[in-house]
Design an enzyme around this catalytic site. Structure first.
Site, mmCIF file in Angstrom:
data_model
loop_
_atom_site.group_PDB
_atom_site.id
_atom_site.type_symbol
_atom_site.label_atom_id
_atom_site.label_comp_id
_atom_site.label_asym_id
_atom_site.label_seq_id
_atom_site.Cartn_x
_atom_site.Cartn_y
_atom_site.Cartn_z
ATOM 1 N N GLU A 437 29.399 -19.292 12.845
ATOM 2 C CA GLU A 437 29.973 -20.204 13.845
ATOM 3 C C GLU A 437 31.442 -20.542 13.581
ATOM 4 O O GLU A 437 31.867 -21.689 13.686
ATOM 5 C CB GLU A 437 29.150 -21.499 13.919
ATOM 6 C CG GLU A 437 27.705 -21.290 14.275
ATOM 7 C CD GLU A 437 27.501 -20.501 15.556
ATOM 8 O OE1 GLU A 437 28.361 -20.582 16.440
ATOM 9 O OE2 GLU A 437 26.488 -19.797 15.666
ATOM 10 N N GLY A 438 32.207 -19.529 13.265
ATOM 11 C CA GLY A 438 33.625 -19.729 12.997
ATOM 12 C C GLY A 438 33.878 -19.844 11.509
ATOM 13 O O GLY A 438 33.301 -20.697 10.831
#
Length: 595
Positions: A437-438
């Site tokens: 997620e990043g």
């Protein structure tokens, strides 16, 4: 045990006063008794169904067989149980079949599942996040067509973003959507990689929430739209193949029980996707799921770190090794290693990281609940504060639990490096979270490059107000006064470094401004967790005098961990601030050919 129920209750009821959520109409049917029932149910499932498969799912990882991913057979019962018991949509409204359960309590239950067996925990919660996108932005037709089976566990939900040549740079995705004669229906063509639960045999269908660009639309991120792309499309009561092919499976260093798929979409020109909301707003829609998932990733990391901590703690209490440094008589019996100062240091480090992180993430969860039920200024404050803390809540636990699980391995020594104990598995599983997620770098850029400055810095102002409020409360307790003074000192240093960096931005030196954004995020994370520990210490100091023996030990442990964090971790801000204000730009000036 793989987690401390006492510590979880401490965060929920003594620090956060989660019971106060019941005063809002939306949560009025809930109280401490119902919250405890939820946590007890989660613990029962975790102990009886998830934890027994922890090692097995790691050893028997998913395989791609004849175009279908086969996962551990035990997952069918787990996914069905999660659906039958309403975990997937527990936070949704009553009229949608939900329980209107506070996200704070649902995330606390999720933490128990994740600590028991991370791989097995992700399937149902991914479906809940994906279904939430459809219910929030999709038409009633899409909601009715897809979400009931996602809630029940019959259908798996995923988020399909990443492509072979477009990871964090989503503006570069190349998956194309071409309109058909039917409104809202598009032909989809492209590839997606690293899709968690993107295909498996424990459900009858997989529903992908997929980013794609409508042909002829705007260039870059502005042209991204969101589509529901099922593996099999439901038509007239039947499931029809939708030309979503599992082209491969990725074999990972950890988190092995959950499959990560490579998908080929529209290879035979037969994939239909259904537009969610309006065209070209897909990235905005997906950010809802991504922000929820980022708090979830931080919680996952914290849960794994917690399980590793409790495993190493139990070992340290049982393993005899050596004698006290001052004891020279070899005929004296050995002592257990928990009595050695350096082992206590490693255990304190783990405890400081995981219990500080859990406090932050449950605080963020409560902000999500307040956003749902509050109005006006209170709602705005909660929104801005959660927005600011999301990159911290994702990244600090992710990075630090890599280190804390390493410390757990070290506590066990050679035994920790073997498969005879679970800490080596926790060590491997922790490593995905700084990527999920990043990456940490992306969140550093987000915090420094955007979150601090939007709305004229209002979010940062609210954060500093909250920290000051905690310090003012702690200052009323004489035993905590030294810690207030330390936090004030380091908070001032962090603000000074922030001012210096913003000055670079003001002069147009953007590359210098953001070059060490990851280090800025690290500094901000340490300050944030120091604030959380001070909040926990306030409660511990107040409860200590009236506590019984067991709770005396619990609260003394909290206060000792506060001391540890301020002595060993908070002081790291000094070196970070020095680096952030340095004029040496070696990372910018270094040339690729010099490596």
């Amino acid at each position: 045990m793989f987690f401390s129920k006492r510590d979880l209750q401490f965060h929920l009821y003594e620090v956060l006063d989660s019971e106060s959520l019941s005063q809002y109409e939306y949560f009025q049917d809930h109280n401490r008794e119902s919250f405890d029932m939820v946590l007890d149910a989660a613990e029962s499932i975790a102990v009886k169904m998830l934890h027994p498969l922890l090692t097995e799912m790691d050893r028997k990882e998913p395989q791609l067989v004849d175009g279908k991913i086969r996962i551990h057979e035990g997952m069918k019962a787990i996914i069905k149980k999660m659906g039958d018991d309403g975990w997937v949509n527990a936070a949704f409204r009553y009229d949608e079949g939900g329980q209107q359960l506070p996200i704070t309590v649902l995330n606390a239950a999720g933490f128990i599942f994740q600590a028991a067996n991370y791989s097995s925990s992700i399937f149902s919660f991914m479906s809940g996040g994906s279904a939430n996108l459809i219910r929030t932005f999709g038409s009633q037709e899409l909601i009715d067509r897809f979400t009931p089976n996602m809630y029940s566990g019959k259908w798996q939900g995923t988020m399909a973003l990443t492509e072979p040549n477009a990871g964090s740079s989503l503006s570069d995705i190349s998956t194309i959507a071409e309109p058909t004669d039917e409104a809202g229906v598009y032909k989809i063509k492209g590839q997606k990689i690293f899709i968690s639960a993107g295909d498996h045999d424990a459900c009858e269908n997989v529903v992908h929430l997929m980013l794609a660009k409508i042909k002829g639309g705007p260039i870059g991120a502005k042209g991204i739209s969101l589509f529901v792309v099922p593996q099999k499309r439901p038509e007239n009561g039947e499931l029809i193949d939708n030309d979503v092919i599992t082209a491969g499976i990725f074999h990972k260093m950890g988190y092995k029980g959950a499959p990560i798929a490579h998908l080929s979409i529209g290879s035979n020109d037969g994939t239909l996707g259904y537009l969610v909301g309006e065209p070209h707003k897909g990235l905005n829609y997906m950010f809802q799921l991504m922000n929820e998932a980022r708090i979830g990733v931080g919680l996952n990391a914290t849960a794994i770190g917690t399980a590793a901590y409790h495993s190493s703690l139990a070992y340290a209490k049982e393993r005899p090794q050596g004698r006290k440094i001052s004891e020279k008589d070899p005929t004296k019996p050995q002592i257990t290693i928990i009595n050695h100062a350096d082992v206590k240091r490693m255990l304190l480090f783990q405890k400081a990281v995981v219990e500080g992180s859990l406090g932050l993430l449950l605080f963020c969860s409560k902000l999500s609940d307040l956003i749902l039920v509050e109005t006006g200024e209170a709602k705005e404050r909660a929104e801005l504060l959660l927005d600011l803390l999301t990159p911290v809540g994702k990244s600090y636990p992710s990075e630090m639990c890599c280190l804390s699980t390493s410390a757990a391995v070290q506590v066990l020594g050679g035994s920790g490096y073997t498969t005879d104990f679970p800490v080596e598995q926790y060590y491997r599983e922790a490593r995905i979270h700084p990527i999920h997620e990043g990456t940490t770098a992306i969140h550093g850029l987000d915090l420094l490059g955007r979150k601090l400055t939007i709305h004229n810095g209002k979010a940062a102002q609210i954060f500093f107000e909250e920290v000051s409020k905690t310090m003012n409360e702690a200052a009323q307790i004489p035993a905590l006064q030294p810690f207030v003074e330390k936090l004030q000192k380091y908070l001032a240093k962090a603000q000074q470094a922030t001012g210096y960096l913003l000055g670079l931005a003001g002069k147009g030196e953007i590359e210098k401004y953001l070059a060490d954004a990851t280090l800025y995020l690290e500094m901000f994370g340490i300050i944030t967790i120091a604030w959380q520990w001070l909040g926990q210490a306030i409660v511990a100091e107040r409860k200590l005098a009236e506590a019984h023996d067991t709770d005396q030990n619990f609260y003394q442990g909290k206060l000792a961990t506060l001391r540890y964090f301020y002595e060993y971790e908070l002081v790291k801000v000094d070196s970070l601030v020095k680096r952030l204000q340095s004029t040496d730009s070696v990372t910018i000036e270094m040339q690729a050919d010099w490596f």
